[in-house]
Enzyme design. Structure first.
Site, PDB file in Angstrom:
ATOM      1  N   TRP A  16      -7.283  -6.401  -1.419  1.00 15.55           N
ATOM      2  CA  TRP A  16      -8.698  -6.000  -1.521  1.00 15.55           C
ATOM      3  C   TRP A  16      -8.852  -4.487  -1.638  1.00 15.55           C
ATOM      4  O   TRP A  16      -9.923  -3.989  -1.907  1.00 15.55           O
ATOM      5  CB  TRP A  16      -9.476  -6.487  -0.312  1.00 15.55           C
ATOM      6  CG  TRP A  16      -9.633  -7.982  -0.199  1.00 15.55           C
ATOM      7  CD1 TRP A  16      -8.907  -8.953  -0.861  1.00 15.55           C
ATOM      8  CD2 TRP A  16     -10.576  -8.681   0.624  1.00 15.55           C
ATOM      9  NE1 TRP A  16      -9.362 -10.195  -0.492  1.00 15.55           N
ATOM     10  CE2 TRP A  16     -10.372 -10.068   0.421  1.00 15.55           C
ATOM     11  CE3 TRP A  16     -11.568  -8.271   1.525  1.00 15.55           C
ATOM     12  CZ2 TRP A  16     -11.137 -11.027   1.076  1.00 15.55           C
ATOM     13  CZ3 TRP A  16     -12.316  -9.238   2.184  1.00 15.55           C
ATOM     14  CH2 TRP A  16     -12.104 -10.602   1.950  1.00 15.55           C
ATOM     15  N   LYS A  17      -7.786  -3.759  -1.350  1.00 14.66           N
ATOM     16  CA  LYS A  17      -7.830  -2.286  -1.315  1.00 14.66           C
ATOM     17  C   LYS A  17      -8.971  -1.848  -0.387  1.00 14.66           C
ATOM     18  O   LYS A  17      -9.208  -2.514   0.620  1.00 14.66           O
ATOM     19  CB  LYS A  17      -7.936  -1.729  -2.724  1.00 14.66           C
ATOM     20  CG  LYS A  17      -6.809  -2.292  -3.615  1.00 14.66           C
ATOM     21  CD  LYS A  17      -6.631  -1.576  -4.905  1.00 14.66           C
ATOM     22  CE  LYS A  17      -5.468  -2.214  -5.668  1.00 14.66           C
ATOM     23  NZ  LYS A  17      -5.203  -1.579  -6.938  1.00 14.66           N
ATOM     24  N   HIS A 105       2.878  -0.086  -1.622  1.00 15.97           N
ATOM     25  CA  HIS A 105       2.037  -0.171  -2.828  1.00 15.97           C
ATOM     26  C   HIS A 105       2.038   1.201  -3.508  1.00 15.97           C
ATOM     27  O   HIS A 105       2.080   2.233  -2.831  1.00 15.97           O
ATOM     28  CB  HIS A 105       0.613  -0.584  -2.438  1.00 15.97           C
ATOM     29  CG  HIS A 105      -0.237  -0.881  -3.638  1.00 15.97           C
ATOM     30  ND1 HIS A 105      -0.841   0.108  -4.368  1.00 15.97           N
ATOM     31  CD2 HIS A 105      -0.532  -2.045  -4.262  1.00 15.97           C
ATOM     32  CE1 HIS A 105      -1.497  -0.447  -5.386  1.00 15.97           C
ATOM     33  NE2 HIS A 105      -1.321  -1.751  -5.343  1.00 15.97           N
ATOM     34  N   GLU A 176       5.164  -4.386  -9.713  1.00 17.44           N
ATOM     35  CA  GLU A 176       3.900  -3.893 -10.258  1.00 17.44           C
ATOM     36  C   GLU A 176       4.159  -2.636 -11.078  1.00 17.44           C
ATOM     37  O   GLU A 176       4.252  -1.535 -10.513  1.00 17.44           O
ATOM     38  CB  GLU A 176       2.930  -3.533  -9.122  1.00 17.44           C
ATOM     39  CG  GLU A 176       2.539  -4.688  -8.243  1.00 17.44           C
ATOM     40  CD  GLU A 176       1.203  -4.427  -7.557  1.00 17.44           C
ATOM     41  OE1 GLU A 176       0.282  -5.211  -7.787  1.00 17.44           O
ATOM     42  OE2 GLU A 176       1.082  -3.442  -6.827  1.00 17.44           O
TER      43      GLU A 176
HETATM   44  P1  PGA Z   1      -5.277  -4.708 -10.335  1.00 16.78           P
HETATM   45  O1  PGA Z   1      -4.443  -4.103  -9.133  1.00 16.78           O
HETATM   46  O2  PGA Z   1      -5.128  -6.219 -10.259  1.00 16.78           O
HETATM   47  O3  PGA Z   1      -6.678  -4.263 -10.102  1.00 16.78           O
HETATM   48  O4  PGA Z   1      -4.696  -4.161 -11.608  1.00 16.78           O
HETATM   49  C1  PGA Z   1      -3.202  -4.635  -8.764  1.00 16.78           C
HETATM   50  C2  PGA Z   1      -2.663  -3.957  -7.542  1.00 16.78           C
HETATM   51  O5  PGA Z   1      -2.876  -2.750  -7.359  1.00 16.78           O
HETATM   52  O6  PGA Z   1      -2.019  -4.607  -6.702  1.00 16.78           O
END
Ligand code: PGA
Length: 263
Positions: A16-17, A105, A176
């Site tokens: 969710w950040k 992350h 990622e």
């Molecule tokens: P995003 O982010 O799906 O908005 O590209 C992925 C993440 O940062 O884990």
């Protein structure tokens, strides 16, 4: 699902950040995710909200709501307890009902987190009895394939302090590519498949084949309801780490359903 992996369930983790900005909205998002997730057959869901919302969305201390819904955090600290102002330890998160913690992350690495710190955090999460979702990924792609060395070095040093194979089998890796995070387009499924194989091979070099086949490898970066199924099936990943769409209930619902309907 990856042919190399023994897993047959797919794990969808929502990062969710720093969203949303009210607790009511967080509860609304969680409620909607739980109601969709309860209808899925072959898919597990992890919600990773900001720390302060965790206790508002976890229904019980067990950390498991309805079988396939789990809770996680977006970061933690390397120590268990003590004079570390502003930090939240893995033990505290476990006590709140978390089963997973995202570590390393790229947005945290950009704030100065090194592989050594990531490794210590992953180790703290494992010792607390949870699963760390260890993020790796190159910043750019070069035509000489230098990104492969970058990713394998990152995997190795981000896991350096985890030497016990029993603990290593509880790891989750999220690949990622930084250039795909927050972007319009995700990486092509064929390239994702290459990276899945490459990362699994790297894990086999460190821990042996037996551990490498049980560690789920997720993909993250611009995943949505339209590309999720192809990424899972053709990319042969064991799951997805989803940013933006995880706090957009209609989009996340579409994504979860598409993944669950895979052949
Ligand atoms: P995003 O982010 O799906 O908005 O590209 C992925 C993440 O940062 O884990």
């Amino acid at each position: 699902m990856s042919q190399n992996s023994k897993r047959n369930r797919i794990l969808i983790a929502g990062n969710w950040k720093m969203n949303p900005i009210t607790r009511e909205e967080a509860k609304r998002i969680a409620k909607s995710v739980k109601s969709v997730a309860s209808k899925l057959d072959k898919t597990d869901v992890v919600m990773c909200p900001p720390f302060t919302y965790i206790s508002s969305i976890v229904p019980s201390r067990s950390g498991v709501a309805g079988g396939n819904v789990y809770y996680g955090a977006q970061d933690t600290y390397t120590e268990i307890q003590g004079s570390f102002t502003g930090e939240v330890s893995a033990e505290i998160l476990k006590e709140l009902g978390c089963s997973y913690v995202i570590v390393g992350h790229s947005e945290r690495r950009k704030m100065g987190e090194t592989d050594t710190i990531v490794s210590a955090k992953a180790s703290a999460v494992l010792r607390a009895g949870m699963k760390p979702i260890v993020c790796v990924g190159e910043e750019v792609r070069d035509s000489q394939g230098g990104y492969l060395d970058i990713v394998s070095a990152q995997v190795k040093s981000s896991l350096e302090s985890i030497t016990d194979r029993r603990l290593a089998s509880k790891l989750v890796i999220a690949y990622e590519p930084i250039w795909a995070i927050g972007a319009k387009e995700a990486m092509a499924p064929a390239s994702i498949q290459e990276m899945t194989i490459f990362i699994r091979k790297t894990l086999a070099d460190i821990y042996g084949q037996e551990v490498a086949v049980v560690v789920p490898i997720l993909y993250g970066g611009a995943v949505n309801g339209r590309n999720a199924q192809d990424i899972v099936v053709q990319g042969e990943v064991d799951g997805l780490l989803v940013g933006r769409e995880s706090v957009n209930p209609p989009g996340f619902k579409e994504l979860l359903k598409a993944v669950d309907l895979r052949k």
